[in-house]
Design an enzyme around this catalytic site. Structure first.
Site, PDB file in Angstrom:
ATOM      1  CD  GLU A 136      -2.947  -1.128   2.324  1.00 13.87           C
ATOM      2  OE1 GLU A 136      -2.911  -0.197   3.135  1.00 13.87           O
ATOM      3  OE2 GLU A 136      -3.774  -2.045   2.390  1.00 13.87           O
ATOM      4  CG  ASN A 184      -0.606  -7.024  -1.326  1.00 13.12           C
ATOM      5  OD1 ASN A 184      -1.238  -7.663  -2.172  1.00 13.12           O
ATOM      6  ND2 ASN A 184      -1.053  -6.831  -0.093  1.00 13.12           N
ATOM      7  CG  HIS A 220      -9.885  -5.917   1.161  1.00 17.75           C
ATOM      8  ND1 HIS A 220     -10.073  -6.985   1.997  1.00 17.75           N
ATOM      9  CD2 HIS A 220      -8.569  -5.595   1.236  1.00 17.75           C
ATOM     10  CE1 HIS A 220      -8.920  -7.302   2.579  1.00 17.75           C
ATOM     11  NE2 HIS A 220      -7.990  -6.474   2.129  1.00 17.75           N
ATOM     12  CD  GLU A 249      -4.605  -7.841   1.903  1.00 17.42           C
ATOM     13  OE1 GLU A 249      -5.448  -7.108   2.437  1.00 17.42           O
ATOM     14  OE2 GLU A 249      -3.381  -7.627   1.970  1.00 17.42           O
ATOM     15  CG  ASP A 251     -12.521  -9.208   2.662  1.00 15.99           C
ATOM     16  OD1 ASP A 251     -12.485  -8.248   1.867  1.00 15.99           O
ATOM     17  OD2 ASP A 251     -12.048  -9.127   3.822  1.00 15.99           O
TER      18      ASP A 251
END
Ligand code: XIL
Length: 341
Positions: A136, A184, A220, A249, A251
């Site tokens: 990030e 990432n 996400h 990641e 979800d």
């Protein structure tokens, strides 16, 4: 009545058969819970520490490297023939207080980061197959985020764009020339300003021989209408550069009331369709080599606290480890791409 899950039809079995890695973030404190461990081992062939390989856990103080919990992830994975992704060596967030609060000059900070990356990567050499080296670093517009490593005060490369990121990748590669190195980030899943900036960086790194092997798309999914065609186009352009894509990641949080009940129970089907489409998109690109969810049971998911109770139910299994429609959809997507009879 929901049919019981079996090894023969597990996600892991389908993934092994298609040759893609299917993983999840894990919490070591839950390894002793039988339903947690059983589901984890049955469904996944890869795992990543949700928190315990971050600075906040490994570096309780400036002198100490505490690998106890990270080693538990590796031990559990090895005992069950699973691969381990490492997360993460450099991030502006979730750093220990002693680091945030200290008054460093760039020379000291550079040495601290070099030492950290070197020792952590060497400790996990041969045990972790891929690292999120940098997490990030960009904001939603594709600009560099202000952070201790970049410009507060930074490691001596403030204002020089991705130079500090490049340095981190070079240190990681020197510590373990065989481990795969990833950048990432979130919000760059589709083609947009942010993924344009990541793309330009990766292209530049590849051209100049900076050791980068892949990018992690966090995935996400905070609204129920992701632009899947644009995500596919984005994966396409990255793999065309010769780097791997890992979905890291995944979800899909759903709106809930304060007690955690879904506001619209039919959202579970929309959620399932999103999981299916994301999996199918990854599976249709050779260079998309891993798909990982950010946890697997709603019992332990970061979403409820992150959204202060307004969202939840983001994962594949409910609080009691029953498979949700999302699980069935993901399983079917893997089956359709692979070797189910
Ligand atoms: C989150 C964890 O899930 C939480 O347990 C922790 O409190 C904060 O970090 N992007 C990332 C992950 O790269 O490391 C974050 O994980 C979620 C967002």
């Amino acid at each position: 009545m929901i049919a019981p899950l079996s090894w023969a039809q597990s996600l892991r079995r389908e993934a092994d058969c298609t040759g893609i890695l299917v993983g999840t973030a894990v919490r070591t404190s839950q390894f002793s819970e039988s339903a947690y461990a059983t589901t984890l081992v049955r469904e996944f062939n890869m795992m990543q520490a949700e928190d315990v390989m971050k600075w906040s856990t490994i570096r309780p103080d400036r002198q100490t490297f505490n690998f106890t919990l990270g080693d538990q992830v590796v031990d559990f994975a090895q005992a069950h023939d699973m691969k381990v992704r490492g997360h993460t060596l450099l991030w502006g967030r979730h750093n220990p207080e002693w680091l945030n609060g200290a008054d460093y000059n760039p020379g000291m900070l550079s040495e601290l980061l070099r030492d950290h990356i070197t020792k952590v990567v060497q400790h996990y050499r041969g045990k972790v197959f891929a690292w999120d080296v940098v997490n990030e670093a960009l904001d939603e517009n594709g600009e560099f985020r202000s952070s201790i490593w970049y410009d507060r005060p930074g490691i001596g490369l403030a204002g020089k764009g991705n130079a500090y990121i490049e340095q981190a990748f070079r240190w990681a590669h020197a510590a373990d020339p065989d481990v795969l190195l990833f950048y990432n980030d979130a919000e760059g899943e589709a083609v947009n300003h942010k993924s344009d900036a990541i793309y330009a960086m990766v292209k530049d790194f590849k051209r100049r021989g900076v050791p980068i092997d892949g990018i992690g798309l966090q995935m996400h999914i905070f609204d129920l209408q992701p632009n899947v065609a644009s995500i596919a186009a984005n994966i396409n352009r990255f793999t065309a550069l010769g780097v791997q894509v890992h979905i890291t990641e995944l979800d899909v949080p759903l709106p809930t009331d304060a007690s955690g009940n879904l506001r619209n129970p039919s959202d579970l089907l929309k959620q399932a369709e999103i999981y299916r489409q994301i999996a199918a998109t990854c599976l249709s690109h050779r260079g998309c080599t891993a798909l990982q969810t950010w946890g697997f049971t709603d019992k332990y998911s970061w979403i409820r606290s992150f959204f202060r109770g307004n969202k939840g139910s983001a994962l594949l299994f409910d609080n009691k480890y029953n498979p949700k429609p999302a699980y069935r959809a993901l399983n079917q997507a893997f089956g359709a791409a692979g070797c189910s009879p």
